[in-house]
Design a protein around this motif. Structure first.
Motif, PDB file in Angstrom:
ATOM      1  N   LEU A  48       9.627   0.575  29.447  1.00 30.91           N
ATOM      2  CA  LEU A  48      10.419   1.689  28.933  1.00 30.91           C
ATOM      3  C   LEU A  48      10.763   2.620  30.084  1.00 30.91           C
ATOM      4  N   GLU A  49      12.043   2.872  30.271  1.00 31.31           N
ATOM      5  CA  GLU A  49      12.515   3.738  31.355  1.00 31.31           C
ATOM      6  C   GLU A  49      13.076   5.037  30.790  1.00 31.31           C
ATOM      7  N   THR A  50      12.846   6.138  31.491  1.00 31.91           N
ATOM      8  CA  THR A  50      13.507   7.397  31.191  1.00 31.91           C
ATOM      9  C   THR A  50      14.695   7.532  32.128  1.00 31.91           C
ATOM     10  N   LEU A  51      15.900   7.520  31.561  1.00 28.34           N
ATOM     11  CA  LEU A  51      17.125   7.569  32.356  1.00 28.34           C
ATOM     12  C   LEU A  51      17.638   8.988  32.549  1.00 28.34           C
ATOM     13  N   ALA A  52      17.405   9.844  31.567  1.00 26.87           N
ATOM     14  CA  ALA A  52      17.864  11.233  31.643  1.00 26.87           C
ATOM     15  C   ALA A  52      17.063  12.045  30.650  1.00 26.87           C
ATOM     16  N   GLU A  53      16.966  13.348  30.880  1.00 29.25           N
ATOM     17  CA  GLU A  53      16.205  14.206  29.981  1.00 29.25           C
ATOM     18  C   GLU A  53      16.734  15.625  30.045  1.00 29.25           C
ATOM     19  N   GLY A  54      16.241  16.483  29.147  1.00 31.81           N
ATOM     20  CA  GLY A  54      16.656  17.868  29.127  1.00 31.81           C
ATOM     21  C   GLY A  54      17.592  18.223  27.999  1.00 31.81           C
ATOM     22  N   PHE A  55      17.761  17.334  27.029  1.00 31.92           N
ATOM     23  CA  PHE A  55      18.673  17.584  25.918  1.00 31.92           C
ATOM     24  C   PHE A  55      17.943  18.326  24.797  1.00 31.92           C
ATOM     25  N   THR A  56      18.702  18.897  23.889  1.00 30.54           N
ATOM     26  CA  THR A  56      18.105  19.539  22.728  1.00 30.54           C
ATOM     27  C   THR A  56      17.849  18.518  21.631  1.00 30.54           C
ATOM     28  N   TRP A  57      18.856  17.706  21.297  1.00 30.00           N
ATOM     29  CA  TRP A  57      18.686  16.632  20.315  1.00 30.00           C
ATOM     30  C   TRP A  57      19.712  15.542  20.628  1.00 30.00           C
ATOM     31  N   ALA A  58      19.288  14.556  21.414  1.00 30.69           N
ATOM     32  CA  ALA A  58      20.183  13.471  21.833  1.00 30.69           C
ATOM     33  C   ALA A  58      20.413  12.522  20.663  1.00 30.69           C
ATOM     34  N   GLU A  59      21.644  12.026  20.522  1.00 30.34           N
ATOM     35  CA  GLU A  59      22.038  11.229  19.357  1.00 30.34           C
ATOM     36  C   GLU A  59      23.175  10.276  19.718  1.00 30.34           C
ATOM     37  N   GLY A  60      23.513   9.422  18.750  1.00 35.88           N
ATOM     38  CA  GLY A  60      24.764   8.685  18.706  1.00 35.88           C
ATOM     39  C   GLY A  60      25.104   7.742  19.840  1.00 35.88           C
ATOM     40  N   PRO A  61      24.165   6.997  20.457  1.00 38.85           N
ATOM     41  CA  PRO A  61      24.536   6.153  21.598  1.00 38.85           C
ATOM     42  C   PRO A  61      25.424   4.982  21.190  1.00 38.85           C
ATOM     43  N   THR A  62      26.372   4.645  22.055  1.00 39.47           N
ATOM     44  CA  THR A  62      27.194   3.445  21.889  1.00 39.47           C
ATOM     45  C   THR A  62      27.641   2.982  23.262  1.00 39.47           C
ATOM     46  N   TRP A  63      27.709   1.659  23.442  1.00 41.59           N
ATOM     47  CA  TRP A  63      28.023   1.085  24.755  1.00 41.59           C
ATOM     48  C   TRP A  63      29.486   0.677  24.837  1.00 41.59           C
ATOM     49  N   ASP A  64      30.158   1.127  25.889  1.00 41.62           N
ATOM     50  CA  ASP A  64      31.552   0.762  26.175  1.00 41.62           C
ATOM     51  C   ASP A  64      31.536  -0.530  26.981  1.00 41.62           C
ATOM     52  N   ARG A  65      31.930  -1.637  26.343  1.00 39.13           N
ATOM     53  CA  ARG A  65      31.836  -2.948  26.993  1.00 39.13           C
ATOM     54  C   ARG A  65      32.977  -3.203  27.968  1.00 39.13           C
ATOM     55  N   THR A  66      33.974  -2.319  27.987  1.00 35.41           N
ATOM     56  CA  THR A  66      35.059  -2.422  28.963  1.00 35.41           C
ATOM     57  C   THR A  66      34.714  -1.679  30.245  1.00 35.41           C
ATOM     58  N   ARG A  67      34.143  -0.492  30.111  1.00 28.49           N
ATOM     59  CA  ARG A  67      33.859   0.373  31.263  1.00 28.49           C
ATOM     60  C   ARG A  67      32.398   0.325  31.683  1.00 28.49           C
ATOM     61  N   ASP A  68      31.600  -0.463  30.993  1.00 27.45           N
ATOM     62  CA  ASP A  68      30.172  -0.625  31.310  1.00 27.45           C
ATOM     63  C   ASP A  68      29.455   0.714  31.418  1.00 27.45           C
ATOM     64  N   CYS A  69      29.520   1.472  30.340  1.00 23.85           N
ATOM     65  CA  CYS A  69      28.841   2.760  30.305  1.00 23.85           C
ATOM     66  C   CYS A  69      28.417   3.081  28.876  1.00 23.85           C
ATOM     67  N   LEU A  70      27.498   4.011  28.766  1.00 25.19           N
ATOM     68  CA  LEU A  70      26.992   4.458  27.479  1.00 25.19           C
ATOM     69  C   LEU A  70      27.513   5.856  27.195  1.00 25.19           C
ATOM     70  N   TYR A  71      27.950   6.081  25.955  1.00 20.73           N
ATOM     71  CA  TYR A  71      28.275   7.422  25.483  1.00 20.73           C
ATOM     72  C   TYR A  71      27.186   7.851  24.505  1.00 20.73           C
ATOM     73  N   PHE A  72      26.810   9.120  24.533  1.00 16.61           N
ATOM     74  CA  PHE A  72      25.889   9.662  23.542  1.00 16.61           C
ATOM     75  C   PHE A  72      26.117  11.170  23.437  1.00 16.61           C
ATOM     76  N   THR A  73      25.518  11.782  22.429  1.00 19.92           N
ATOM     77  CA  THR A  73      25.797  13.182  22.135  1.00 19.92           C
ATOM     78  C   THR A  73      24.531  14.025  22.177  1.00 19.92           C
ATOM     79  N   ASP A  74      24.726  15.320  22.360  1.00 21.31           N
ATOM     80  CA  ASP A  74      23.696  16.327  22.114  1.00 21.31           C
ATOM     81  C   ASP A  74      24.291  17.226  21.044  1.00 21.31           C
ATOM     82  N   VAL A  75      23.911  16.996  19.791  1.00 23.84           N
ATOM     83  CA  VAL A  75      24.630  17.587  18.662  1.00 23.84           C
ATOM     84  C   VAL A  75      24.536  19.115  18.634  1.00 23.84           C
ATOM     85  N   PRO A  76      23.342  19.720  18.735  1.00 22.89           N
ATOM     86  CA  PRO A  76      23.280  21.184  18.688  1.00 22.89           C
ATOM     87  C   PRO A  76      24.006  21.859  19.851  1.00 22.89           C
TER      88      PRO A  76
END
Length: 339
Positions: A48-76
């Motif tokens: 298990l790797e920690t890639l990033a931290e410091g969010f209030t409430w991280a949510e909604g990850p989805t992978w872009d298979r064209t651009r090879d990146c992940l999108y996710f949200t911090d809702v609050p």
């Protein structure tokens, strides 16, 4: 008044976004095997790797298979992020949801669930505008697909999945509203699960779930999974689908009450599905690996309340949003979108 995030968050304050730019060393994953069948699905030496931290409430990850990146949200915090192995963490949308001048009465004004579509568009559950949107990834322009049901505004669309035929299934709990069900902004008398047809027609599939949250489809798209983030009934319900409609009230195939009673933080929430039909569902203590019938095979312990997960990379990497962190673990199973 109880709210999902208040219940899920057990400790720790925001660490500040400056911390998100670094990648922590890997650490052994706390994988709890509940059934021997899980051993070949998890694989040997999962870390298990920690890639990033410091969010209030991280949510909604989805992978872009064209651009090879992940999108996710911090809702609050009303932001969305992009993460890639090459560039690390970047702000993607700010604001991700409602404009700052339009957040009165909202407790979570940002975007929540995301879905990267086969049409190279990003589909967005926007808490702030109480709508389902389609976002053009080339110029970041948005189109509102729907924001009302029978002339009444949605509560705060939370999570969605886009079927191969273009139907969009989504949940609509009240988490985006101050006061939740008691909010004066709430126009609908229920918290529903819906199907939006490609022609714009929208059908309510059920209004019998108290806090419908994560939503997913089986590989053959004949089954719809809906998680319920209710501490009094922390369940996963499975519905049979035909032509975008459900038959009956569905079956409860997972109940997290015992895990919750043991003191594990979190509730059933977001999901990812494998090519084999196994379901990765966030819940008390981390991420559960479930058989297609809901039987718990393993649990990836994250150490905190966990909101959502999605496969990325070559389809074997599971990205996890766990409260203030973005995590990753490599599994033997492969995500459904890599068929």
């Amino acid at each position: 008044m109880w709210s999902r995030r208040d219940f899920l968050v057990t400790s720790g304050a925001s660490l500040g976004l400056a911390a998100c730019a670094r990648t922590n060393p890997t650490q052994p994953a706390a994988v709890e095997i509940l059934d021997p069948a899980a051993e070949t699905l998890i694989g040997q030496g999962a870390q298990l790797e920690t890639l990033a931290e410091g969010f209030t409430w991280a949510e909604g990850p989805t992978w872009d298979r064209t651009r090879d990146c992940l999108y996710f949200t911090d809702v609050p915090e009303n932001q969305a992020f992009r993460w890639s192995p090459e560039a690390g963490l970047e702000v993607f949308l700010d604001p991700s949801g409602a404009a700052p001048e339009n957040i009165a009465g909202l407790r979570e004004p940002g975007a929540n669930g995301l879905w990267y579509g086969a049409d190279d568009q990003l589909y967005v559950c926007n808490h702030g505008t109480r709508s389902i949107e389609r976002l053009n990834l080339d110029d970041l322009s948005r189109v509102t697909l729907i924001d009302r049901f029978e002339a009444q505004r949605f509560n705060s669309p939370n999570d969605l999945v886009v079927a191969r035929d273009g139907r969009i299934y989504f949940t609509d709990p009240p988490y985006g509203l101050e006061g939740l069900d008691a909010s004066p902004l709430k126009e609908l008398a229920w918290n529903g699960v819906y199907c939006l047809e490609p022609d714009g027609q929208c059908y309510r599939l059920t209004d019998a779930m108290s806090f419908p949250n994560g939503v997913a489809l089986s590989p053959d798209e004949t089954l719809l999974y809906v998680a319920q983030s209710d501490p009094d009934a922390p369940i996963l319900r499975r519905f049979a689908l035909q032509d975008g409609r459900v038959s009956g009230s569905g079956d409860v195939i997972f109940d997290g009450t015992a895990y919750l009673a043991a003191g594990d933080p979190g509730l059933p929430d977001g999901m990812a599905v494998t090519l084999s039909g196994h379901v990765l569902m966030t819940g008390p203590g981390g991420v559960f690996l479930l058989a297609p019938d809901g039987r718990a095979l393993a649990r990836i312990r994250t150490g905190s309340a966990t909101a959502n997960c999605a496969f990325g990379g070559d389809g074997h990497d599971l990205y996890i949003t766990a409260q203030d962190r973005l995590l990753r673990i490599r599994l033997a199973v492969r995500g459904l979108q890599w068929s």
